[in-house]
Scaffold this active site. Structure first.
Site: not given
Ligand code: DGL
Length: 271
Positions: A13-14, A76, A155, A187, A189
């Site tokens: 993931d990012s 991600c 976050e 997403c 989050h």
């Molecule tokens: N993990 C990213 C997503 O699911 C969200 C956080 C980011 O913007 O890197 O798109």
């Protein structure tokens, strides 16, 4: 390392958000070993151009390949939307992202064929969910909305605050007006905002967690490829990040639902 089946599932993931996907994976597949990589030094991906996300994705994939994983799960949504092919080309392994599983789950749930999609700017601008939904059923109506403030709110741990509720309401209002009956949480989050989103939509909209949908896809893939880990040994879940591990460790518990254990920093790409 044991047999092929005992190899780890690689997840990346990012940053921190992919822990919601690891959590869903472990609920479904508690015997599997997992290697997680979060690119915390370069997060967020959601506001960056597709070209840059594709470049980062190469490094993320190479790191997981260096861990000799048996498959790769792109947790991600942004990467799944704009760079899944990068992973597929680089890794001679089974690969899944979260877009196709999320779209399929939404399609199975909708009754009125009016589906909402929320995600980062990168995910929404790519139209990847809309494209996949239309591919599954051309008569579906898709209404998408980028919600860039959700990631920082989550976050910060602002999951059910008054301010969060107001922001959720503002973002979702156009989708509610379109009478969607299903909403894809596109997403990593957003599953943490489920309660607030349900409150705002008055429980009238089915929420699709793309990470949970992906976990079900992973189970099917492992089964089909005869790659499930049947070993009785306690599974090993390893966490790697590209920036200092402290924040990941503390905020990560919110996403993972329990303590993370050891988190190690690694240098990837050109460093
Ligand atoms: N993990 C990213 C997503 O699911 C969200 C956080 C980011 O913007 O890197 O798109």
């Amino acid at each position: 390392m044991g047999t092929k089946n005992q190899k780890s599932i690689g997840v990346f993931d990012s940053g921190i958000g992919g822990l919601t996907v690891v959590r869903a994976l472990l609920e479904k597949l508690p015997n599997e070993n997992i290697v997680y990589f979060g690119d915390t030094a370069r997060v967020p991906y959601g506001s960056k151009s597709a070209q840059v996300v594709r470049e980062y994705t190469q490094d993320d994939t190479d790191f997981l390949l260096s861990k000799d994983v048996k498959m790769i799960v792109v947790a991600c949504n942004t990467v799944s939307a704009v760079a899944l092919d990068v992973v597929q080309k680089r890794a001679n392994l089974p690969v899944t992202g979260v877009i196709i599983p999320g779209a399929e789950a939404a399609m199975n749930s909708t009754k009125n064929k009016r589906i909402g999609v929320i995600g980062t700017a990168g995910t929404v601008n790519s139209n990847a969910y809309a494209h996949e939904l239309k591919r599954l059923n051309n008569s579906v109506n898709v209404f998408s909305k980028a919600c860039p403030l959700f990631v920082p709110l989550v976050e910060e741990g602002w999951l059910e605050n008054k301010a969060t509720e107001l922001i959720v309401n503002d973002y979702l209002f156009p989708l509610i007006t379109e009478k969607i009956d299903t909403l894809i949480l596109g997403c990593t989050h957003y599953p943490l905002l489920k309660r607030t989103i349900s409150k705002v939509t008055k429980g009238a909209v089915t929420l699709i967690d793309s990470g949970e949908a992906a976990a079900a896809t992973v189970e099917t893939m492992l089964e089909k490829l005869d790659l499930r880990n049947t070993s009785k040994e306690k599974p090993n879940v390893q966490f790697f990040v590209s920036d200092a591990p402290e924040k990941f460790t503390s905020v990560g518990e919110l996403f993972f639902g329990k303590k993370l254990g050891v988190v190690r920093r690694v240098v990837i790409g050109k460093g």
